[in-house]
Write a protein that holds these residues in place. Structure first.
Motif, PDB file in Angstrom:
ATOM      1  N   ILE A  43       0.841  -1.203   0.000  1.00 41.06           N
ATOM      2  CA  ILE A  43       0.000   0.000   0.000  1.00 41.06           C
ATOM      3  C   ILE A  43       0.872   1.247   0.000  1.00 41.06           C
ATOM      4  O   ILE A  43       0.573   2.224  -0.701  1.00 41.06           O
ATOM      5  N   LEU A  44       1.969   1.228   0.757  1.00 42.89           N
ATOM      6  CA  LEU A  44       2.906   2.361   0.734  1.00 42.89           C
ATOM      7  C   LEU A  44       3.469   2.572  -0.668  1.00 42.89           C
ATOM      8  O   LEU A  44       3.593   3.711  -1.129  1.00 42.89           O
ATOM      9  N   LEU A  45       3.798   1.490  -1.362  1.00 35.71           N
ATOM     10  CA  LEU A  45       4.293   1.596  -2.727  1.00 35.71           C
ATOM     11  C   LEU A  45       3.250   2.237  -3.637  1.00 35.71           C
ATOM     12  O   LEU A  45       3.563   3.128  -4.430  1.00 35.71           O
ATOM     13  N   CYS A  46       2.010   1.803  -3.525  1.00 35.09           N
ATOM     14  CA  CYS A  46       0.938   2.379  -4.340  1.00 35.09           C
ATOM     15  C   CYS A  46       0.770   3.869  -4.060  1.00 35.09           C
ATOM     16  O   CYS A  46       0.575   4.666  -4.975  1.00 35.09           O
ATOM     17  N   CYS A  47       0.833   4.238  -2.788  1.00 37.91           N
ATOM     18  CA  CYS A  47       0.683   5.644  -2.424  1.00 37.91           C
ATOM     19  C   CYS A  47       1.828   6.487  -2.981  1.00 37.91           C
ATOM     20  O   CYS A  47       1.610   7.586  -3.500  1.00 37.91           O
ATOM     21  N   LEU A  48       3.036   5.978  -2.874  1.00 33.96           N
ATOM     22  CA  LEU A  48       4.176   6.712  -3.414  1.00 33.96           C
ATOM     23  C   LEU A  48       4.092   6.861  -4.926  1.00 33.96           C
ATOM     24  O   LEU A  48       4.430   7.903  -5.486  1.00 33.96           O
ATOM     25  N   LEU A  49       3.627   5.819  -5.601  1.00 32.16           N
ATOM     26  CA  LEU A  49       3.453   5.910  -7.055  1.00 32.16           C
ATOM     27  C   LEU A  49       2.349   6.911  -7.408  1.00 32.16           C
ATOM     28  O   LEU A  49       2.471   7.642  -8.380  1.00 32.16           O
ATOM     29  N   ILE A  66      -2.835  11.173   2.745  1.00 32.72           N
ATOM     30  CA  ILE A  66      -3.509  10.756   3.987  1.00 32.72           C
ATOM     31  C   ILE A  66      -3.354   9.255   4.195  1.00 32.72           C
ATOM     32  O   ILE A  66      -3.043   8.789   5.295  1.00 32.72           O
ATOM     33  N   PHE A  67      -3.550   8.490   3.138  1.00 31.26           N
ATOM     34  CA  PHE A  67      -3.412   7.041   3.229  1.00 31.26           C
ATOM     35  C   PHE A  67      -1.977   6.649   3.557  1.00 31.26           C
ATOM     36  O   PHE A  67      -1.735   5.733   4.341  1.00 31.26           O
ATOM     37  N   LEU A  68      -1.015   7.349   2.966  1.00 32.12           N
ATOM     38  CA  LEU A  68       0.395   7.075   3.236  1.00 32.12           C
ATOM     39  C   LEU A  68       0.731   7.330   4.697  1.00 32.12           C
ATOM     40  O   LEU A  68       1.382   6.513   5.348  1.00 32.12           O
ATOM     41  N   ILE A  69       0.268   8.431   5.239  1.00 33.77           N
ATOM     42  CA  ILE A  69       0.544   8.771   6.636  1.00 33.77           C
ATOM     43  C   ILE A  69      -0.080   7.750   7.581  1.00 33.77           C
ATOM     44  O   ILE A  69       0.552   7.307   8.547  1.00 33.77           O
ATOM     45  N   THR A  70      -1.309   7.333   7.301  1.00 33.38           N
ATOM     46  CA  THR A  70      -1.953   6.352   8.187  1.00 33.38           C
ATOM     47  C   THR A  70      -1.246   4.995   8.131  1.00 33.38           C
ATOM     48  O   THR A  70      -1.136   4.311   9.144  1.00 33.38           O
ATOM     49  N   VAL A  75       2.348   0.926  10.717  1.00 37.44           N
ATOM     50  CA  VAL A  75       3.570   0.116  10.771  1.00 37.44           C
ATOM     51  C   VAL A  75       4.382   0.479  12.023  1.00 37.44           C
ATOM     52  O   VAL A  75       4.890  -0.410  12.727  1.00 37.44           O
ATOM     53  N   ALA A  76       4.484   1.760  12.327  1.00 38.94           N
ATOM     54  CA  ALA A  76       5.254   2.191  13.503  1.00 38.94           C
ATOM     55  C   ALA A  76       4.644   1.654  14.789  1.00 38.94           C
ATOM     56  O   ALA A  76       5.358   1.193  15.682  1.00 38.94           O
TER      57      ALA A  76
END
Length: 80
Positions: A43-49, A66-70, A75-76
């Protein structure tokens, strides 16, 4: 109707979302912890793309941010 070519970024994004969906369905049955991390990273990859795509409009990029931050927060928290 627009005639748009599928570019490399969108093809990778589609494949990453498909992997995420498959892992989610597998997680529902198997309950393996590594599947959650793999889903988050795809999901992080998709958001970055999506953020780096110049053809995306501002509203879509805001949703990706927003999705990337959540996902990063998720993960943290899971790593603690």
């Amino acid at each position: 109707m627009e005639n748009r070519k599928i570019k490399g970024k969108s093809l990778v994004s589609i494949a990453a979302w498909a992997v995420t969906l498959g892992l989610f369905i597998a997680y529902l049955f198997l309950k393996r912890e590594w599947m959650l991390y793999t889903m988050d990273f795809t999901i992080l990859l998709c958001c970055l793309l999506g953020i780096s795509d110049p053809e995306e409009d501002r509203r879509s990029k805001n949703v990706y941010w927003i999705f990337l931050i959540t996902r990063v927060i998720d993960v943290a928290i899971r790593l603690m």
